[in-house]
Design a protein around this motif. Structure first.
Motif, short mmCIF file in Angstrom:
data_model
loop_
_atom_site.label_atom_id
_atom_site.label_comp_id
_atom_site.label_asym_id
_atom_site.label_seq_id
_atom_site.Cartn_x
_atom_site.Cartn_y
_atom_site.Cartn_z
N GLY A 70 -0.61 -3.15 33.26
CA GLY A 70 0.86 -3.24 33.26
C GLY A 70 1.35 -2.92 34.59
N HIS A 71 2.36 -3.44 35.33
CA HIS A 71 3.08 -2.94 36.45
C HIS A 71 3.46 -1.35 36.33
CE1 HIS A 71 2.78 -6.61 38.85
NE2 HIS A 71 2.85 -7.33 37.72
N THR A 72 3.30 -0.60 37.41
CA THR A 72 3.96 0.69 37.33
C THR A 72 3.70 1.46 36.05
OG1 THR A 72 6.18 -0.25 36.92
CG2 THR A 72 5.59 0.39 39.49
N ALA A 79 -0.14 9.81 38.35
CA ALA A 79 -1.50 10.23 39.05
C ALA A 79 -1.50 10.07 40.63
CB ALA A 79 -2.76 9.51 38.34
N VAL A 80 -1.03 8.73 40.93
CA VAL A 80 -1.07 8.58 42.49
C VAL A 80 0.00 9.48 43.07
CG1 VAL A 80 -0.50 6.87 44.22
CG2 VAL A 80 -1.66 5.98 42.13
N GLN A 81 1.06 9.72 42.30
CA GLN A 81 2.17 10.51 43.13
C GLN A 81 1.88 11.94 43.25
OE1 GLN A 81 5.56 10.02 40.59
NE2 GLN A 81 6.48 8.53 41.99
N GLU A 82 0.96 12.32 42.29
CA GLU A 82 0.53 13.75 42.20
C GLU A 82 -0.72 14.06 43.37
OE1 GLU A 82 -1.75 15.81 38.93
OE2 GLU A 82 0.40 15.31 37.96
N GLN A 83 -1.32 12.88 43.50
CA GLN A 83 -2.69 12.77 44.34
C GLN A 83 -2.09 12.89 45.84
OE1 GLN A 83 -6.01 13.59 43.69
NE2 GLN A 83 -6.10 13.66 46.05
N ILE A 288 -9.40 -2.26 37.75
CA ILE A 288 -10.06 -0.69 37.54
C ILE A 288 -8.80 0.29 38.01
CG2 ILE A 288 -12.45 -1.62 37.60
CD1 ILE A 288 -12.74 -0.01 40.28
N ALA A 289 -7.97 0.05 38.83
CA ALA A 289 -7.26 1.18 39.48
C ALA A 289 -5.62 0.70 39.33
CB ALA A 289 -7.73 1.51 40.84
N GLY A 290 -5.34 -0.01 38.36
CA GLY A 290 -3.98 -0.33 38.17
C GLY A 290 -3.11 -0.81 39.27
N SER A 319 -11.03 6.25 48.03
CA SER A 319 -10.09 7.00 48.32
C SER A 319 -9.56 7.66 47.39
CB SER A 319 -8.93 6.44 49.46
OG SER A 319 -7.81 5.90 48.69
N PRO A 320 -8.97 9.13 47.79
CA PRO A 320 -8.50 9.86 46.76
C PRO A 320 -7.51 9.19 45.81
CG PRO A 320 -8.61 11.09 48.63
CD PRO A 320 -8.93 9.83 49.25
N THR A 321 -6.44 8.44 46.54
CA THR A 321 -5.40 7.98 45.60
C THR A 321 -5.88 6.85 44.77
OG1 THR A 321 -4.90 6.94 47.41
CG2 THR A 321 -3.28 8.52 46.85
N ALA A 322 -6.74 5.86 45.14
CA ALA A 322 -7.24 5.03 44.55
C ALA A 322 -8.24 5.37 43.19
CB ALA A 322 -8.21 3.99 45.18
N VAL A 323 -8.95 6.48 43.50
CA VAL A 323 -9.84 7.16 42.38
C VAL A 323 -9.09 7.72 41.45
CG1 VAL A 323 -12.22 7.06 43.40
CG2 VAL A 323 -10.77 8.90 43.61
N ALA A 324 -7.91 8.32 41.90
CA ALA A 324 -6.92 8.89 40.87
C ALA A 324 -6.44 7.78 39.89
CB ALA A 324 -5.95 9.70 41.43
N ALA A 325 -6.02 6.88 40.44
CA ALA A 325 -5.28 5.78 39.65
C ALA A 325 -6.38 5.15 38.90
CB ALA A 325 -4.78 4.61 40.83
N ALA A 326 -7.74 5.01 39.31
CA ALA A 326 -8.79 4.44 38.32
C ALA A 326 -9.03 5.55 37.24
CB ALA A 326 -9.95 4.38 39.18
N VAL A 327 -9.00 6.76 37.57
CA VAL A 327 -9.21 7.80 36.16
C VAL A 327 -7.96 7.73 35.29
CG1 VAL A 327 -9.14 10.30 35.82
CG2 VAL A 327 -10.39 9.46 37.69
N ALA A 328 -6.87 7.40 35.97
CA ALA A 328 -5.62 7.42 35.01
C ALA A 328 -5.99 6.05 34.15
CB ALA A 328 -4.12 7.27 35.69
N VAL A 329 -6.32 5.07 34.54
CA VAL A 329 -6.54 3.85 34.00
C VAL A 329 -7.44 3.93 33.02
CG1 VAL A 329 -7.50 1.38 34.28
CG2 VAL A 329 -5.71 2.12 35.84
#
Ligand code: PMP
Length: 441
Positions: A70-72, A79-83, A288-290, A319-329
């Motif tokens: 889903g979007h946003t 996760a992305v904002q924090e990262q 994989i990363a929303g 990159s840190p933001t992309a993998v942080a998003a993937a972990v959240a997904v």
């Protein structure tokens, strides 16, 4: 952020602000970067896109299967904002960070196969495919690569040679790299009636043995459900028979799950629907990363480790933001009911499309798995592709605020890739618009 999960049309589509922006775009953006829908999007949430004119569209395409969650999605956003406030870049090969490792652990745990696995992250699907080619060649010491008719693997120099369609992907962009061999695919709708997966696989294997030679092949690349081809699902038995032949001949079996992967079909990966199909490597990207740009190759540890240090990588990969998003997904896919929801969505779509097929004989086939469903439009009573009807139907949907995508070697397939967060009501509404469009054809 929230956005009412409702289709709202305040202007014609595209609205006046989009028309203005399209003029600016045409003046400055390369003509090679095409546009399906000249509607500029301001924000999005769940299954709704809001454009610059205030129209709210139902997103049945998710940017080609990217925002599956889903979007946003709130978990991804936080996760992305924090990262992003903490660390945006080191280059993992210069100095690592934990989230890359965590994302790799999750991907290795949920990708097909119960053997030890390792992972490498990149930026795009095409880049993942290119790296899988490199890894398979390094692991086997062989050069030749087999791909399938109707396949799509990307737009880079190597992957454009791996696509089935020369146009638009390779026209004028040659010379194409060699050592890529295109083999027959199982396409049940167009194969001889009653052809089994095993028979289709035998046809492929004979072809590859004659044309290339099993001992020359480093890898066979297959999309377990072909995406750009219009969600061609090979006949049962096809994938596992090709896989057994690969295993018997020391060929690396690569599943390109860039489009079919990660919860889309109701399992983590589409490969997991066929018992006995155990790809050695899997390429992942898109969902994989929303919505953050991330891709990867995951697979047998000994094959992944055959690449020497420094052979794989790139500045922004993982990159840190992309993998942080993937972990959240992935953590949400682990905890939530997402996989079941993908199957429920699929059942609802199949039911509605099958009803439409009984009324409108231009629908030749409804096919797909889970929330990855498509229908192929033909001249009634034949297998002849009906591209004009497909184009007209897409236009109807877009004008009425439903974003659907086309696909297919013959550009005669409508594919649906809704976000898994979509409600039944919104799904029905989107399908109503499709049905009205079919009625007007
Ligand atoms: N492989 C498959 C199966 C795909 O569907 C795509 C994208 N449509 C790619 C590779 C290429 O991915 P990207 O556009 O991220 O390079």
């Amino acid at each position: 952020m929230s956005l009412e999960q409702k289709r709202i049309l305040t202007t014609s589509i595209p609205g006046p602000k989009s028309v203005e922006l399209q003029k600016r775009r045409t003046a400055v953006v390369s003509a090679g970067v095409g546009t399906m829908l000249p509607v500029f999007i301001e924000r999005a949430h769940g299954a709704i896109l809001e454009d610059v004119d205030g129209n709210q569209l139902i997103d049945m395409g998710t940017g080609i299967g990217v925002v599956t969650i889903g979007h946003t999605n709130p978990g991804v956003v936080s996760a992305v904002q924090e990262q992003v406030a903490k660390l945006t870049h080191t280059l993992f090969t210069v100095a690592p960070y934990e989230k890359y490792v965590r994302a790799a652990e999750l991907l290795a745990a949920h990708s097909p196969g119960s053997f030890p696995k390792k992972v490498a992250f990149f930026n795009s699907g095409a880049e993942a495919v290119e790296n899988a080619v490199k890894i398979a060649r390094r692991a086997t010491g062989r050069t030749e690569i087999a791909v399938f008719d109707h396949a799509y693997h990307g737009r880079t120099s190597l992957t454009m040679a791996m696509n089935f369609k020369a146009h638009p992907y390779a026209t004028g962009f040659g010379p194409l790299p060699g050592s890529i061999h295109h083999a027959p695919m199982s396409y049940p709708f167009r194969d001889p009636e009653g052809m089994t997966g095993e028979q289709a696989a035998a046809r492929t294997i004979t072809y590859l043995e004659k044309r290339v030679g099993a001992s020359q092949l480093a890898a066979v690349f297959i999309e377990p459900i072909q995406g750009e081809a219009g969600f061609i699902v090979p006949a049962p038995g096809f994938l596992k028979t090709i896989d057994s032949w690969c295993k018997a001949n020391g060929i690396v079996m690569v599943a390109d799950e860039v489009q079919s992967g990660m919860a889309r079909t109701g399992k983590w990966f589409a490969s997991q629907w066929e018992d006995g199909f155990d790809p050695d490597l899997v390429t992942v990207a898109k969902g994989i990363a929303g919505g953050m740009p991330l891709s990867g190759v995951v697979g047998r540890a000994e094959i992944m480790d055959s690449a020497h240090a420094g052979g794989l990588g790139g500045t922004f990969g993982g990159s840190p933001t992309a993998v942080a998003a993937a972990v959240a997904v992935m953590e949400q896919f682990e905890q939530g009911d997402w996989l079941n929801r993908a199957q429920e969505i699929g059942a609802l779509i199949v039911k509605r499309l099958t009803e439409m097929m009984a009324i409108y004989p231009i629908i030749g086939e409804v096919r797909g798995v889970g929330a990855m469903q498509a229908f192929e439009l033909v001249m009634p009573g034949t297998l002849d592709p009906n591209q004009p009807a497909t184009e007209a139907l897409l236009k109807h949907c877009h004008k009425n605020g439903v974003v659907v995508l086309n696909a297919g070697t013959y550009a005669n397939v409508v594919r649906l890739l809704p976000p898994l967060s979509i409600s039944d009501d919104l799904l029905h509404e989107a399908l109503d618009v499709i049905s009205e469009g079919l009625a007007t054809l």
